[in-house]
Scaffold this motif. Structure first.
Motif, mmCIF file in Angstrom:
data_model
loop_
_atom_site.group_PDB
_atom_site.id
_atom_site.type_symbol
_atom_site.label_atom_id
_atom_site.label_comp_id
_atom_site.label_asym_id
_atom_site.label_seq_id
_atom_site.Cartn_x
_atom_site.Cartn_y
_atom_site.Cartn_z
ATOM 1 N N ASN A 2 2.913 -10.545 -3.233
ATOM 2 C CA ASN A 2 2.113 -9.716 -4.055
ATOM 3 C C ASN A 2 2.576 -8.778 -4.918
ATOM 4 O O ASN A 2 3.423 -8.177 -4.306
ATOM 5 C CB ASN A 2 0.922 -9.277 -2.920
ATOM 6 C CG ASN A 2 -0.225 -8.874 -3.394
ATOM 7 O OD1 ASN A 2 -0.072 -8.140 -4.482
ATOM 8 N ND2 ASN A 2 -1.323 -8.869 -2.738
ATOM 9 N N LYS A 5 2.927 -5.329 -3.026
ATOM 10 C CA LYS A 5 3.779 -5.292 -2.318
ATOM 11 C C LYS A 5 5.115 -5.410 -2.747
ATOM 12 O O LYS A 5 5.950 -4.507 -2.178
ATOM 13 C CB LYS A 5 3.737 -6.328 -1.106
ATOM 14 C CG LYS A 5 2.519 -6.699 -0.340
ATOM 15 C CD LYS A 5 1.899 -5.378 0.560
ATOM 16 C CE LYS A 5 0.875 -5.561 1.386
ATOM 17 N NZ LYS A 5 0.788 -4.668 2.279
ATOM 18 N N GLU A 9 8.109 -2.275 -2.356
ATOM 19 C CA GLU A 9 9.316 -2.508 -1.870
ATOM 20 C C GLU A 9 10.370 -1.876 -2.958
ATOM 21 O O GLU A 9 11.348 -1.319 -2.837
ATOM 22 C CB GLU A 9 9.788 -4.033 -1.804
ATOM 23 C CG GLU A 9 9.151 -4.585 -0.700
ATOM 24 C CD GLU A 9 9.826 -3.919 0.532
ATOM 25 O OE1 GLU A 9 10.879 -3.914 0.670
ATOM 26 O OE2 GLU A 9 8.973 -4.107 1.629
ATOM 27 N N TYR A 37 3.114 5.080 -2.037
ATOM 28 C CA TYR A 37 2.436 4.299 -0.984
ATOM 29 C C TYR A 37 1.348 3.959 -0.860
ATOM 30 O O TYR A 37 0.531 3.323 -0.894
ATOM 31 C CB TYR A 37 3.430 4.672 0.180
ATOM 32 C CG TYR A 37 2.982 3.662 1.210
ATOM 33 C CD1 TYR A 37 3.610 2.469 1.511
ATOM 34 C CD2 TYR A 37 2.084 4.173 2.350
ATOM 35 C CE1 TYR A 37 3.325 1.814 2.576
ATOM 36 C CE2 TYR A 37 1.786 3.291 3.336
ATOM 37 C CZ TYR A 37 2.224 2.032 3.380
ATOM 38 O OH TYR A 37 1.979 1.182 4.658
ATOM 39 N N GLN A 41 -0.947 1.012 -1.769
ATOM 40 C CA GLN A 41 -1.865 0.287 -0.616
ATOM 41 C C GLN A 41 -3.314 0.297 -0.958
ATOM 42 O O GLN A 41 -4.157 -0.617 -0.807
ATOM 43 C CB GLN A 41 -1.637 1.142 0.675
ATOM 44 C CG GLN A 41 -0.193 0.743 1.259
ATOM 45 C CD GLN A 41 -0.135 -0.525 1.952
ATOM 46 O OE1 GLN A 41 -0.078 -1.286 1.151
ATOM 47 N NE2 GLN A 41 -0.555 -0.787 3.192
ATOM 48 N N TYR A 44 -3.936 -2.392 -3.295
ATOM 49 C CA TYR A 44 -3.863 -3.844 -2.848
ATOM 50 C C TYR A 44 -5.173 -3.984 -2.242
ATOM 51 O O TYR A 44 -5.755 -5.113 -2.369
ATOM 52 C CB TYR A 44 -2.749 -3.542 -1.797
ATOM 53 C CG TYR A 44 -2.478 -5.090 -1.007
ATOM 54 C CD1 TYR A 44 -2.283 -6.130 -1.427
ATOM 55 C CD2 TYR A 44 -2.992 -5.141 0.392
ATOM 56 C CE1 TYR A 44 -2.126 -7.187 -0.516
ATOM 57 C CE2 TYR A 44 -3.040 -6.075 1.193
ATOM 58 C CZ TYR A 44 -2.497 -7.010 0.692
ATOM 59 O OH TYR A 44 -2.371 -8.278 1.437
#
Length: 173
Positions: A2, A5, A9, A37, A41, A44
C-alpha cells in the motif's frame, strides 16, 4: 504494498529491517517520526471504507491534533518522503497538494486566501523537494515549483518557478 505503508517504511524507518522493539522506539521517542507516522496512519485508515477503519482514522487524527496540533483532511495529497523536523502547529488545507521529499517546519499554513475559496478548491500545489520554513504561509490557487525554498514568516500568494527562494511577502530572490 500500500502507498501509505510504503511511505511509513521510507519516512519513519528509513527502509531499515528492524526488530519490533527498535521500530517502536523510533516512532515513539522521536517527535518528528511520530508525527509522520500518525499522519500516514490517519491517511491510510481514512481512505479505507468501513466502520472500524473510520474509528481508527479518528483515533489517529485525535492523537495527531492533540500531540502536535497538526490539522489536515483525508483529501490532502502528500507525496512520499515528507519530513517534519519540528512538527507543531502545521495546517494543510483540504485539497492542498505537496510533492515528494518536502520538508515542513513548525507553524506552516498551506491553504486558501479567502473563507469561501474551499468550495472552489483554490488550494496551492507544492512541487517536489520544497522546503517551507517556520511560519511560512502558502495561500491561494498557486503553484510552487520543485526545489523552492520558502523562508521564515513568508507569505506566498503568487506562483513561483522552480529552484527559487521566497522571503517576505511574495518576494522572489
Amino acid at each position: 504494498m500500500n502507498f501509505y505503508k510504503e511511505c511509513i517504511e521510507q519516512e519513519v524507518y528509513a527502509n531499515q529491517r528492524l526488530n519490533p522493539l527498535a521500530r517502536y522506539k523510533i516512532r515513539t521517542y522521536n517527535p518528528s517520526k511520530n508525527a509522520v507516522y500518525l499522519l500516514r496512519q490517519y491517511q491510510y485508515y481514512a481512505h479505507k471504507s468501513g466502520f472500524i477503519n473510520n474509528i481508527f482514522a479518528k483515533k489517529y487524527y485525535k492523537k495527531l491534533f492533540s500531540r502536535y496540533n497538526i490539522f489536515l483532511k483525508e483529501t490532502t495529497e502528500i507525496g512520499k518522503g515528507l519530513n517534519m523536523p519540528h512538527p507543531t502547529g502545521i495546517i494543510f488545507g483540504e485539497y492542498a497538494r505537496l510533492g515528494e521529499g518536502c520538508t515542513v517546519y513548525q507553524h506552516v499554513t498551506v491553504g486558501t486566501k479567502h473563507i469561501d475559496d474551499y468550495k472552489e478548491r483554490l488550494y496551492p500545489e507544492i512541487g517536489d523537494g520544497c522546503v517551507l520554513f517556520a511560519g511560512a504561509c502558502v495561500l491561494g490557487k498557486i503553484e510552487v515549483g520543485s526545489g523552492t525554498t520558502v523562508g521564515c514568516n513568508s507569505i506566498l500568494t503568487k506562483s513561483v518557478p522552480e529552484n527559487s527562494t521566497v522571503v517576505g511577502n511574495s518576494r522572489i530572490l
